[in-house]
Design an enzyme around this catalytic site. Structure first.
Site, PDB file in Angstrom:
ATOM      1  N   PRO A  95       1.944   9.997  23.633  1.00 45.35           N
ATOM      2  CA  PRO A  95       2.121  10.340  24.839  1.00 45.35           C
ATOM      3  C   PRO A  95       1.777  11.874  25.050  1.00 45.35           C
ATOM      4  O   PRO A  95       2.173  12.643  24.412  1.00 45.35           O
ATOM      5  CB  PRO A  95       3.763   9.900  25.067  1.00 45.35           C
ATOM      6  CG  PRO A  95       4.176  10.014  23.514  1.00 45.35           C
ATOM      7  CD  PRO A  95       3.204   9.567  22.657  1.00 45.35           C
ATOM      8  N   GLY A  99       5.774  16.479  23.499  1.00 44.57           N
ATOM      9  CA  GLY A  99       6.383  17.042  22.377  1.00 44.57           C
ATOM     10  C   GLY A  99       5.913  16.461  21.065  1.00 44.57           C
ATOM     11  O   GLY A  99       6.319  16.977  20.296  1.00 44.57           O
ATOM     12  N   LEU A 100       4.809  15.564  21.054  1.00 35.15           N
ATOM     13  CA  LEU A 100       4.401  14.981  19.776  1.00 35.15           C
ATOM     14  C   LEU A 100       2.898  15.903  19.686  1.00 35.15           C
ATOM     15  O   LEU A 100       2.247  15.275  18.582  1.00 35.15           O
ATOM     16  CB  LEU A 100       4.083  13.688  20.066  1.00 35.15           C
ATOM     17  CG  LEU A 100       5.734  13.028  19.924  1.00 35.15           C
ATOM     18  CD1 LEU A 100       5.593  11.476  20.444  1.00 35.15           C
ATOM     19  CD2 LEU A 100       6.289  13.420  18.880  1.00 35.15           C
ATOM     20  N   SER A 102       0.199  16.332  21.580  1.00 37.74           N
ATOM     21  CA  SER A 102      -0.889  15.232  21.807  1.00 37.74           C
ATOM     22  C   SER A 102      -2.433  16.037  22.040  1.00 37.74           C
ATOM     23  O   SER A 102      -3.202  15.805  21.520  1.00 37.74           O
ATOM     24  CB  SER A 102      -0.586  14.478  23.026  1.00 37.74           C
ATOM     25  OG  SER A 102      -1.105  14.970  24.252  1.00 37.74           O
ATOM     26  N   SER A 103      -2.120  17.527  22.724  1.00 40.75           N
ATOM     27  CA  SER A 103      -3.112  17.978  22.925  1.00 40.75           C
ATOM     28  C   SER A 103      -3.977  18.637  21.662  1.00 40.75           C
ATOM     29  O   SER A 103      -4.903  18.761  21.446  1.00 40.75           O
ATOM     30  CB  SER A 103      -2.882  19.095  23.908  1.00 40.75           C
ATOM     31  OG  SER A 103      -2.180  20.220  23.399  1.00 40.75           O
ATOM     32  N   ALA A 105      -3.679  17.413  18.733  1.00 36.82           N
ATOM     33  CA  ALA A 105      -4.164  16.199  17.909  1.00 36.82           C
ATOM     34  C   ALA A 105      -5.598  16.002  18.630  1.00 36.82           C
ATOM     35  O   ALA A 105      -6.518  15.599  18.011  1.00 36.82           O
ATOM     36  CB  ALA A 105      -3.377  14.898  17.834  1.00 36.82           C
ATOM     37  N   ASP A 146       1.142  22.943  15.537  1.00 37.47           N
ATOM     38  CA  ASP A 146       0.631  21.588  15.998  1.00 37.47           C
ATOM     39  C   ASP A 146      -0.766  21.247  15.544  1.00 37.47           C
ATOM     40  O   ASP A 146      -0.809  20.173  14.806  1.00 37.47           O
ATOM     41  CB  ASP A 146       0.682  21.664  17.679  1.00 37.47           C
ATOM     42  CG  ASP A 146       1.954  21.459  18.296  1.00 37.47           C
ATOM     43  OD1 ASP A 146       2.986  21.677  17.441  1.00 37.47           O
ATOM     44  OD2 ASP A 146       2.036  21.009  19.409  1.00 37.47           O
TER      45      ASP A 146
HETATM   46  O1  PMV Z   1       5.692  20.084  23.063  1.00 35.59           O
HETATM   47  P1  PMV Z   1       4.689  20.227  22.026  1.00 35.59           P
HETATM   48  O2  PMV Z   1       4.003  19.234  21.372  1.00 35.59           O
HETATM   49  O3  PMV Z   1       3.477  21.023  22.674  1.00 35.59           O
HETATM   50  O4  PMV Z   1       5.369  21.344  20.748  1.00 35.59           O
HETATM   51  C1  PMV Z   1       5.529  22.765  21.396  1.00 35.59           C
HETATM   52  C2  PMV Z   1       5.960  23.507  20.176  1.00 35.59           C
HETATM   53  C3  PMV Z   1       6.546  24.895  20.325  1.00 35.59           C
HETATM   54  O5  PMV Z   1       7.058  25.591  19.205  1.00 35.59           O
HETATM   55  C4  PMV Z   1       7.648  25.033  21.535  1.00 35.59           C
HETATM   56  C5  PMV Z   1       5.466  25.743  20.907  1.00 35.59           C
HETATM   57  C6  PMV Z   1       4.220  26.103  19.683  1.00 35.59           C
HETATM   58  O6  PMV Z   1       3.506  26.475  19.923  1.00 35.59           O
HETATM   59  O7  PMV Z   1       4.698  25.984  18.279  1.00 35.59           O
END
Ligand code: PMV
Length: 316
Positions: A95, A99-100, A102-103, A105, A146
């Protein structure tokens, strides 16, 4: 010939946000994938089935959400020393803005497939470097966790661009449930909000120091396969995310419902203020258990498994 690559999503077990300021994080790749397939064409096209859009990236006025691909293409073409037209199709189970990662990956899978297309050996170090630059286009100040997890896979202890692999043993005994509040948010915006808040009082330095201690202790708990201690630390980490202002009513609802349903630990993963929350259970769980708790809220839920392999070529 079509070149396809897949890259896994990442789940940050502990340390998001604090990792942006150089503190460590523990994150694992999980079995949700972004897939990119590339073939020869006259121009340079990107089509995203998730965004329901396609665009040319070799013309003027590339929409913002496609700019990361323009940068990746430029970097890979520099490595290849040639430039050709291509048609890239993106399909992702991950999704978006949840928070996973996705961009990241998608950037990792696109970089890997494009290197294949151009006949450049897709060394993971290079894929990761290019995807990190693309993440800067998307988020402004990414920590790099990520793209690193999506590239290399596995459970990683990550800090300032350096990582080490950690044995996933402790997770083999658990069920990991992800609850998606389906509140979409922009990681860059949430990160900027946090950076603004922490600049207002030096109490946050202490909170960041505690976040670091928690991740170090969690690493120790993982190596000793001590799920109960790890769970306590994850729950404390969630408390710190509340302290830096990235929880909201929906994420708290998910966190508390997961605990009521038997999770030893539950916590936001990723940028917060919506997006996903995960729960760690010490036994197999029937997904139907979550129906009553989350359907009426309109939340999605998945059971995911850690995966040890990162980006790789795939069949069409
Ligand atoms: O929400 P996501 O999947 O983009 O993860 C962000 C993770 C953070 O620690 C908030 C930002 C980062 O660059 O590590």
């Amino acid at each position: 010939m079509v070149y396809c690559s897949i890259a896994p999503a990442k789940l940050i077990l502990l340390g998001e946000h604090f990792v942006v300021m150089g503190k460590p994080a523990l994150a694992t790749a999980v079995d949700l994938y972004a897939k990119v397939c590339i073939e020869r064409s006259d121009e340079k096209w990107i089509e995203s089935s998730n965004l329901g859009e396609k665009t040319r990236i070799d013309s003027q006025g590339v929409p913002e959400k496609f700019r990361q691909f323009q940068l990746i293409a430029k970097m890979v073409e520099e490595m290849a020393g040639v430039e050709r037209g291509f048609y890239a199709r993106i399909n992702s189970d991950i999704p978006v803005s949840s928070g996973l990662g996705s961009s990241a990956a998608v950037s990792v899978a696109f970089t890997h497939a494009l290197m294949g297309f151009y006949g450049v050996e897709p060394k993971l170090e290079e894929v990761n470097r290019v995807a990190y630059e693309a993440e800067k286009v998307v988020h402004g100040k990414p920590s790099g966790v990520d793209n690193t997890v999506s590239t290399y896979g596995g459970l990683l202890y990550y800090r300032k661009g350096v990582f080490k692999r950690v044995d996933t043993g402790v997770l083999d005994e658990c069920t990991i449930v992800i609850v998606d509040t389906r509140i979409r948010r922009d990681t860059g915006q949430v990160v900027r909000k946090v950076l603004d808040l922490i600049s207002r009082d030096d109490v946050f330095e202490k909170i960041y120091d505690i976040a670091e201690i928690i991740v170090e202790k969690a690493l120790d708990a993982v190596s000793k396969r001590d799920l109960h201690r790890l769970s306590i630390l994850i729950n404390v980490n969630h408390g710190l995310l509340e302290a830096i202002g990235v929880t909201n009513y929906e994420t708290e609802y998910a966190v508390h419902r997961l605990k009521e349903l038997g999770a030893l630990a539950s916590k936001i993963s990723g940028a917060g203020l919506g997006g996903v929350v995960y729960g760690l259970f010490n036994k197999p769980i029937d997904k139907s258990l979550f129906k009553e708790a989350f359907d009426k809220k309109g939340f999605g839920y998945y059971i995911v498994k850690p995966v040890s392999t990162g980006v790789k070529f795939a069949s069409i």
